[in-house]
Design a protein around this motif. Structure first.
Motif, short mmCIF file in Angstrom:
data_model
loop_
_atom_site.label_atom_id
_atom_site.label_comp_id
_atom_site.label_asym_id
_atom_site.label_seq_id
_atom_site.Cartn_x
_atom_site.Cartn_y
_atom_site.Cartn_z
N SER A 90 0.99 -1.12 -0.07
CA SER A 90 -0.12 -0.09 -0.01
C SER A 90 0.98 1.10 -0.13
O SER A 90 0.45 2.28 -0.75
N ALA A 91 2.00 1.05 0.91
CA ALA A 91 2.86 2.52 0.84
C ALA A 91 3.62 2.53 -0.66
O ALA A 91 4.00 3.63 -1.08
N ALA A 92 4.02 1.51 -0.99
CA ALA A 92 4.65 1.51 -2.45
C ALA A 92 3.72 2.00 -3.46
O ALA A 92 4.31 2.69 -4.39
N ALA A 93 2.40 1.56 -3.55
CA ALA A 93 1.62 2.17 -4.40
C ALA A 93 1.37 3.69 -4.23
O ALA A 93 1.47 4.73 -5.11
N LEU A 94 1.35 4.30 -3.08
CA LEU A 94 1.28 5.70 -2.65
C LEU A 94 2.63 6.48 -3.20
O LEU A 94 2.59 7.46 -3.87
N TRP A 95 3.88 5.61 -3.03
CA TRP A 95 5.14 6.09 -3.50
C TRP A 95 5.41 6.12 -5.04
O TRP A 95 6.39 6.40 -5.45
N ARG A 96 4.27 5.30 -5.56
CA ARG A 96 4.50 5.04 -7.07
C ARG A 96 5.60 4.09 -7.41
O ARG A 96 6.37 4.12 -8.32
N LEU A 97 5.88 2.98 -6.32
CA LEU A 97 6.94 2.04 -6.51
C LEU A 97 6.34 0.84 -7.18
O LEU A 97 6.83 0.06 -7.87
N LEU A 98 4.96 0.68 -7.03
CA LEU A 98 4.32 -0.54 -7.48
C LEU A 98 2.80 0.15 -7.93
O LEU A 98 2.45 1.12 -7.25
N PRO A 99 2.29 -0.42 -8.99
CA PRO A 99 0.87 -0.11 -9.20
C PRO A 99 -0.28 -0.48 -7.78
O PRO A 99 0.28 -1.30 -7.20
N PRO A 100 -1.11 0.20 -7.39
CA PRO A 100 -1.92 0.04 -6.75
C PRO A 100 -2.63 -1.59 -6.66
O PRO A 100 -2.95 -2.22 -8.05
N MET A 101 -2.66 -2.20 -5.66
CA MET A 101 -3.06 -3.80 -5.94
C MET A 101 -4.47 -3.79 -5.25
O MET A 101 -4.82 -3.07 -4.26
N PRO A 102 -5.29 -4.80 -5.70
CA PRO A 102 -6.45 -5.12 -5.00
C PRO A 102 -6.18 -5.59 -3.64
O PRO A 102 -5.34 -6.20 -3.43
N GLY A 103 -7.22 -5.42 -2.81
CA GLY A 103 -7.12 -6.01 -1.23
C GLY A 103 -6.92 -4.95 -0.43
O GLY A 103 -6.92 -3.79 -0.80
N PRO A 104 -6.73 -5.43 0.75
CA PRO A 104 -6.86 -4.59 2.09
C PRO A 104 -5.83 -3.62 1.97
O PRO A 104 -4.70 -3.92 1.56
N VAL A 105 -5.96 -2.43 2.73
CA VAL A 105 -4.96 -1.60 2.76
C VAL A 105 -3.96 -2.06 3.79
O VAL A 105 -4.33 -2.74 4.87
N GLU A 106 -2.52 -2.00 3.68
CA GLU A 106 -1.75 -2.62 4.45
C GLU A 106 -1.08 -1.59 5.75
O GLU A 106 -0.83 -0.33 5.01
N VAL A 107 -1.08 -1.86 7.08
CA VAL A 107 -0.65 -0.90 7.78
C VAL A 107 0.24 -1.52 8.57
O VAL A 107 0.28 -2.84 8.85
N VAL A 108 1.05 -0.96 9.28
CA VAL A 108 2.18 -1.54 10.40
C VAL A 108 2.11 -0.58 11.50
O VAL A 108 1.58 0.47 11.60
N VAL A 109 1.73 -1.21 12.63
CA VAL A 109 1.62 -0.77 13.97
C VAL A 109 2.40 -1.62 15.01
O VAL A 109 2.98 -2.71 14.79
N PRO A 110 2.65 -0.81 16.32
CA PRO A 110 3.35 -1.73 17.22
C PRO A 110 2.74 -2.94 17.68
O PRO A 110 1.47 -3.06 17.81
N VAL A 111 3.59 -3.79 18.31
CA VAL A 111 3.04 -5.12 18.60
C VAL A 111 2.16 -4.59 20.15
O VAL A 111 2.77 -3.64 20.68
N GLY A 112 1.11 -5.13 20.28
CA GLY A 112 0.34 -4.72 21.31
C GLY A 112 -0.93 -3.97 20.96
O GLY A 112 -1.89 -4.02 21.51
N ARG A 113 -0.92 -3.39 19.56
CA ARG A 113 -2.22 -2.50 19.35
C ARG A 113 -3.13 -3.68 18.89
O ARG A 113 -2.78 -4.61 18.34
N SER A 114 -4.33 -3.21 19.22
CA SER A 114 -5.39 -4.08 18.66
C SER A 114 -5.77 -4.50 17.39
O SER A 114 -5.25 -3.78 16.52
N ALA A 115 -5.93 -5.77 17.16
CA ALA A 115 -5.93 -6.16 15.65
C ALA A 115 -7.27 -6.08 14.91
O ALA A 115 -7.53 -6.36 13.88
N ASP A 116 -8.22 -5.31 15.61
CA ASP A 116 -9.50 -5.33 15.39
C ASP A 116 -9.85 -4.38 14.19
O ASP A 116 -10.28 -3.35 14.42
N ALA A 117 -9.56 -4.80 13.07
CA ALA A 117 -9.60 -3.69 12.07
C ALA A 117 -10.13 -4.53 10.60
O ALA A 117 -9.25 -4.70 9.69
#
Length: 171
Positions: A90-117
């Motif tokens: 998802s970040a690669a698509a925003l930076w135009r390193l890759l074309p946007p891909m179908p599927g969910p947006v990817e995020v990185v969060v610290p360990v311990g952050r809720s996974a309910d998303a």
């Protein structure tokens, strides 16, 4: 069409809300709404009447505004919070390193952050994202181009990684 805020909210709140929704590609968090002076009841009314729809836990889209191509990314970044960011493909698509891909947006969060998303691909990091690890693209907090390529190297196969156009990053 801009969101119609009831008159008792006052013109200042209406202007603050419009500005925030415009700047954030039609998405807002419950905490942001409260910080500009909307009451809990006012937020709940917007959700109940369909003026706002839930995108992720505590993140809502204003249905009176057309979503932009960046709405899903901005909503994901808002959910990830100040210690997270849009990442990987998802970040690669925003930076135009890759074309946007179908599927969910990817995020990185610290360990311990809720996974309910639902609707997001949540990845965890044991180390906090430093200043050098993040940047903003069109107001969306994303991993830096260097961090994005490192994340992709760990997540993609050799064939997919070869498609990354490192020299084309939109900085």
């Amino acid at each position: 069409m801009p969101l119609q805020v009831p008159e008792h909210d006052g013109p200042e709140r209406r202007a603050d809300l419009d500005l925030l929704l415009d700047r954030q590609h039609a998405v807002i968090t419950r905490a942001q709404a409260r910080s500009i002076g909307l009451s809990a009841a006012n937020v709940e009314r917007r959700i109940r009447t369909g003026e706002w729809v839930r995108v992720h836990p505590t993140v809502y889209r204003d249905t009176g505004r057309a979503p932009s191509p960046l709405t899903a990314y901005r909503a994901a970044a808002l959910w990830a919070g100040p210690d997270g960011a849009v990442s990987h493909a998802s970040a690669a698509a925003l930076w135009r390193l890759l074309p946007p891909m179908p599927g969910p947006v990817e995020v990185v969060v610290p360990v311990g952050r809720s996974a309910d998303a639902s609707g997001l691909r949540v990845r965890r990091t044991r180390t906090s994202l430093g200043v050098e690890d993040t940047a903003r693209v069109a107001g969306v907090r994303v991993t830096s181009p260097a961090r994005t390529v490192i994340d992709l190297a760990a997540a993609l196969g050799e064939v997919e990684l070869a498609r990354v156009e490192i020299g084309r990053a939109h900085v």
